[in-house]
Write a protein that holds these residues in place. Structure first.
Motif, PDB file in Angstrom:
ATOM      1  N   SER A   1      46.301  50.014  30.757  1.00  0.00           N
ATOM      2  CA  SER A   1      44.932  49.691  31.130  1.00  0.00           C
ATOM      3  C   SER A   1      44.961  48.908  32.411  1.00  0.00           C
ATOM      4  CB  SER A   1      44.293  48.868  30.013  1.00  0.00           C
ATOM      5  OG  SER A   1      43.354  47.959  30.525  1.00  0.00           O
ATOM      6  N   LEU A   2      43.898  49.017  33.192  1.00  0.00           N
ATOM      7  CA  LEU A   2      43.825  48.235  34.421  1.00  0.00           C
ATOM      8  C   LEU A   2      43.917  46.754  34.130  1.00  0.00           C
ATOM      9  CD1 LEU A   2      41.206  49.490  36.986  1.00  0.00           C
ATOM     10  CD2 LEU A   2      43.660  49.344  37.194  1.00  0.00           C
TER      11      LEU A   2
ATOM     12  N   GLN B   1      37.583  45.205  31.340  1.00  0.00           N
ATOM     13  CA  GLN B   1      37.892  46.632  31.313  1.00  0.00           C
ATOM     14  C   GLN B   1      37.544  47.232  29.961  1.00  0.00           C
ATOM     15  OE1 GLN B   1      38.542  47.720  34.197  1.00  0.00           O
ATOM     16  NE2 GLN B   1      38.539  45.615  34.866  1.00  0.00           N
ATOM     17  N   VAL B   2      37.490  48.526  29.954  1.00  0.00           N
ATOM     18  CA  VAL B   2      37.197  49.205  28.702  1.00  0.00           C
ATOM     19  C   VAL B   2      38.462  49.254  27.855  1.00  0.00           C
ATOM     20  CG1 VAL B   2      36.284  51.280  27.651  1.00  0.00           C
ATOM     21  CG2 VAL B   2      35.660  50.681  29.980  1.00  0.00           C
ATOM     22  N   PRO B   3      38.439  48.624  26.731  1.00  0.00           N
ATOM     23  CA  PRO B   3      39.625  48.689  25.886  1.00  0.00           C
ATOM     24  C   PRO B   3      39.667  50.015  25.124  1.00  0.00           C
ATOM     25  CG  PRO B   3      37.983  47.242  24.908  1.00  0.00           C
ATOM     26  CD  PRO B   3      37.375  47.810  26.160  1.00  0.00           C
TER      27      PRO B   3
ATOM     28  N   SER C   1      36.116  39.817  37.623  1.00  0.00           N
ATOM     29  CA  SER C   1      34.963  39.533  36.778  1.00  0.00           C
ATOM     30  C   SER C   1      34.549  40.709  35.910  1.00  0.00           C
ATOM     31  CB  SER C   1      33.793  39.087  37.642  1.00  0.00           C
ATOM     32  OG  SER C   1      33.523  40.059  38.619  1.00  0.00           O
ATOM     33  N   CYS C   2      35.182  41.846  36.082  1.00  0.00           N
ATOM     34  CA  CYS C   2      34.812  43.009  35.278  1.00  0.00           C
ATOM     35  C   CYS C   2      35.779  43.196  34.127  1.00  0.00           C
ATOM     36  CB  CYS C   2      34.841  44.278  36.119  1.00  0.00           C
ATOM     37  SG  CYS C   2      33.360  44.487  37.065  1.00  0.00           S
TER      38      CYS C   2
ATOM     39  N   ARG D   1      28.294  59.629  35.373  1.00  0.00           N
ATOM     40  CA  ARG D   1      27.836  58.396  34.768  1.00  0.00           C
ATOM     41  C   ARG D   1      27.039  57.551  35.747  1.00  0.00           C
ATOM     42  NH1 ARG D   1      31.298  56.348  30.227  1.00  0.00           N
ATOM     43  NH2 ARG D   1      32.176  58.230  29.299  1.00  0.00           N
TER      44      ARG D   1
ATOM     45  N   GLN E   1      30.162  45.171  39.811  1.00  0.00           N
ATOM     46  CA  GLN E   1      29.856  46.516  39.334  1.00  0.00           C
ATOM     47  C   GLN E   1      29.294  46.441  37.917  1.00  0.00           C
ATOM     48  OE1 GLN E   1      33.113  49.481  40.836  1.00  0.00           O
ATOM     49  NE2 GLN E   1      34.120  47.532  40.489  1.00  0.00           N
TER      50      GLN E   1
ATOM     51  N   LEU F   1      28.941  49.338  35.195  1.00  0.00           N
ATOM     52  CA  LEU F   1      29.263  50.755  35.040  1.00  0.00           C
ATOM     53  C   LEU F   1      29.023  51.231  33.611  1.00  0.00           C
ATOM     54  CD1 LEU F   1      32.726  50.686  36.896  1.00  0.00           C
ATOM     55  CD2 LEU F   1      30.461  51.053  37.887  1.00  0.00           C
ATOM     56  N   GLU F   2      28.384  52.364  33.518  1.00  0.00           N
ATOM     57  CA  GLU F   2      28.206  52.980  32.201  1.00  0.00           C
ATOM     58  C   GLU F   2      29.581  53.237  31.583  1.00  0.00           C
ATOM     59  OE1 GLU F   2      26.028  56.649  32.295  1.00  0.00           O
ATOM     60  OE2 GLU F   2      26.375  57.054  30.170  1.00  0.00           O
ATOM     61  N   GLY F   3      29.714  52.886  30.328  1.00  0.00           N
ATOM     62  CA  GLY F   3      30.988  53.093  29.640  1.00  0.00           C
ATOM     63  C   GLY F   3      31.915  51.903  29.744  1.00  0.00           C
ATOM     64  N   ALA F   4      31.837  51.188  30.867  1.00  0.00           N
ATOM     65  CA  ALA F   4      32.690  50.009  31.029  1.00  0.00           C
ATOM     66  C   ALA F   4      31.917  48.726  30.737  1.00  0.00           C
ATOM     67  CB  ALA F   4      33.276  49.958  32.432  1.00  0.00           C
ATOM     68  N   HIS F   5      30.685  48.644  31.227  1.00  0.00           N
ATOM     69  CA  HIS F   5      29.912  47.408  31.075  1.00  0.00           C
ATOM     70  C   HIS F   5      28.655  47.588  30.257  1.00  0.00           C
ATOM     71  CE1 HIS F   5      32.161  47.115  34.928  1.00  0.00           C
ATOM     72  NE2 HIS F   5      32.605  46.061  34.312  1.00  0.00           N
TER      73      HIS F   5
END
Lengths: 378, 378
Positions: A46-47, A14-16, A11-12, A180, A94, A96-100
């Motif tokens: 990338s994950l 990822q940061v592209p 559900s998360c 973060r 989660q 997360l700063e930078g990711a979400h």
């Protein structure tokens, strides 16, 4: 049961990469044999690419088979655990700063609000009532003042709107340079025994439904990323991104009446989430472009490709509406509106695999899953 | 009920500064009026100092009062949620690179093992049986290979030893420069209705007990930090730090027989955790130095102040033994040994507040809570 796509793990977004290009057209005419392949939106390692494999490795290594009290495990929005009389539905998410979220773009109230809504949505999407949550916080020291207070007030707003109570948690200081913010929310919900709905029950000829309007949250995000969020005329377009709402009452009603054959939330975009539902159920789907409840894009914003209403509706994330299927014999009981929740039939489940979209002119294309979280792509 | 110290929020020791000095003697003779003050082991600004205030702010802002189905909330090892017939006990725990482990010092197997043991310990300490867990993972891309596999094999070992099953979770890539590993574990356990034990029930004259040997995990950690972990003769001293064990069967037996008046685990050191139990119960305590089950320190390591057995036993963290109290009328039913678990009476609960320690010569001192996680202090 086997779970090709394990949603509770996936559900998360990822940061592209920042050098991500807009990529190929989202509706393509690739032949159906290739339609089942996820094309990742980014070319860098990338994950996201590893995700299926990563989750499979976790499943292989740690005892996690369903059975006994664990009625639904990995592969659904949340896990369904049988207790006497009632079932508990649990999920974790989660934020997360930078990711979400981006601490410099997103108000702390919205961060707290969405962290809870996002996790609770997975419980609601199984037709369960969120009851309690645990909050794990990792914070740099400089975020323990006003930022934290405002974040908590947003989280309190979400908890009140859902009747959720905080049951505990864990705090830590995030360490190191560039430390973060990380929020981890675990939600416990309850459903009457047997009412909980997973995503693996869709069957050919079932109708496919969505709640709400598709693409509104993504439109708000695009405005923020384009530095247009300060313009007064656009301000009301931001709310669906900052403060999405869940259709709790409707989800519970559906569960109580055993109407859906499968259900999940649309958190990563219709094109991605419908494919997940189909894979979990071992079926395909056909949807109709002219039946989608599209976001209304102001005339002043028309012509920008990423703000095309159909693109936003198919691939925009974070609307947190419900996506569900219902057998033909129950279709007549699905209302068009429930309280303030709009319900729209957008297509039907078919045999096979993959998702097809029928354009207004009748042309049939494979719908490539392209939903993801765009906020950090630039 | 009020919770002066909210343990479920306070289970994560913070990262101390590298310029931390060993600080004042751990057993001091400060008068009892000052004994209630936590003296933080570091002088730099740290969440540890803010922790009580931080948690109080969270409690004030988000609905979290106990009542109804939430029998025990913030302030115990875990939350106790009533379901029909059985109670669910839930907890969550972060295990963060740099704060709780060092990726260059701790084998990944130990990281996975301890992340789960640490969280499950809070459930066991309420006399509940851990049943399911959710795992949230945030990983840098370079940790998704061998490191992840080994971490998972350690986690699988812990899950098998406890009969815990994985029910779901969430994965994300940790973002940015110096991205770090973050594990967040949520454990669900069950107790027969009424069997769950909190930390607020200790009363004057109750006996105080601990399980196992105190200070073994800290001794192992000190050897690792001193780069002595490679020495063959010390290798067996490392296991209690890498792979601590929980006294699950004994905890369940205690709960089944309603023996403890209060119980928690010793995760941050006896001096810190006993004070938490006392504060939650509104009582004081008196313990006897010559009754403590001290770690055996090899002769070759004697003379190093931090490796003094009494210091290790009073302030060393991560033993994950049980700390419990029992009323006088039940004391005769507490065994000295249960299976392989050693049980030791170390003192008694008294009226008032604060913890006193009686030295072998009879001198009474206030015990300053100085337990914390030393691994990153240098």
């Amino acid at each position: 049961m086997t779970c090709a796509k394990v949603r509770i793990w996936a559900s998360c977004p990822q940061v592209p990469s920042k050098n991500h290009s807009t990529g190929p057209p989202n509706i393509s005419t690739i032949d159906s044999s290739a339609a089942g392949i996820i094309r990742p939106p980014v070319a860098i390692p990338s994950l996201r690419i590893l995700e299926d494999e990563l989750i499979e490795r976790i499943r292989r290594r740690i005892p996690s088979s369903e059975g006994g009290a664990l009625r639904l495990g990995i592969g659904h929005d949340a896990a369904l655990i049988h207790a006497q009389g009632w079932d508990w539905v649990v999920t974790c998410d989660q934020f997360l700063e930078g990711a979400h979220f981006l601490a410099d773009k997103h108000p702390p109230q919205s961060v707290g609000y969405k962290a809870l809504i996002r996790a609770a949505s997975d419980v609601v999407a199984m037709a369960a009532r969120p009851r309690f949550f645990l909050l794990s916080l990792a914070l740099p020291a400089e975020r323990t003042g006003a930022w934290l207070n405002q974040m908590l007030s947003g989280m309190a707003r979400a908890s009140k709107s859902l009747g959720l109570r905080l049951a505990g948690g864990d705090t830590a200081r995030s360490a190191g340079d560039g430390a973060r913010i990380a929020l981890n929310v675990m939600v416990l919900g309850e459903a009457r025994r047997g009412d909980g709905i997973g995503r693996a029950g869709a069957r050919p000829d079932d109708g496919i439904y969505v709640t709400g309007i598709l693409g509104r949250a993504q439109l708000g995000l695009e405005l923020i990323l384009r530095e247009m969020s300060g313009q007064r005329s656009y301000r009301k377009l931001l709310a669906p991104h900052y403060y999405p709402t869940l259709s709790l009452d409707f989800a519970l009603w559906l569960g109580r009446h055993y109407l859906p054959s499968a259900m999940m939330d649309i958190s990563d975009g219709l094109s991605t989430d419908l494919r997940r539902l189909c894979r979990a159920s071992g079926v395909g789907a056909r949807i109709y472009a002219d039946q989608l409840p599209l976001v209304a894009v102001p005339g002043s914003l028309q012509g920008i490709p990423e703000l095309d209403p159909l693109t936003l509706a198919l691939h925009g994330g974070e609307d947190y509406g419900l996506l569900f299927t219902a057998p033909m014999r129950r279709v007549s009981r699905i209302p068009n509106i429930f309280g303030r929740t709009r319900i729209t039939r957008i297509g039907e489940i078919v045999r096979g695999s993959g998702v097809k979209i029928v354009a207004a002119g009748g042309k049939v294309s494979s719908l490539i899953p392209s939903g993801w979280d765009h906020f950090a792509k630039r």
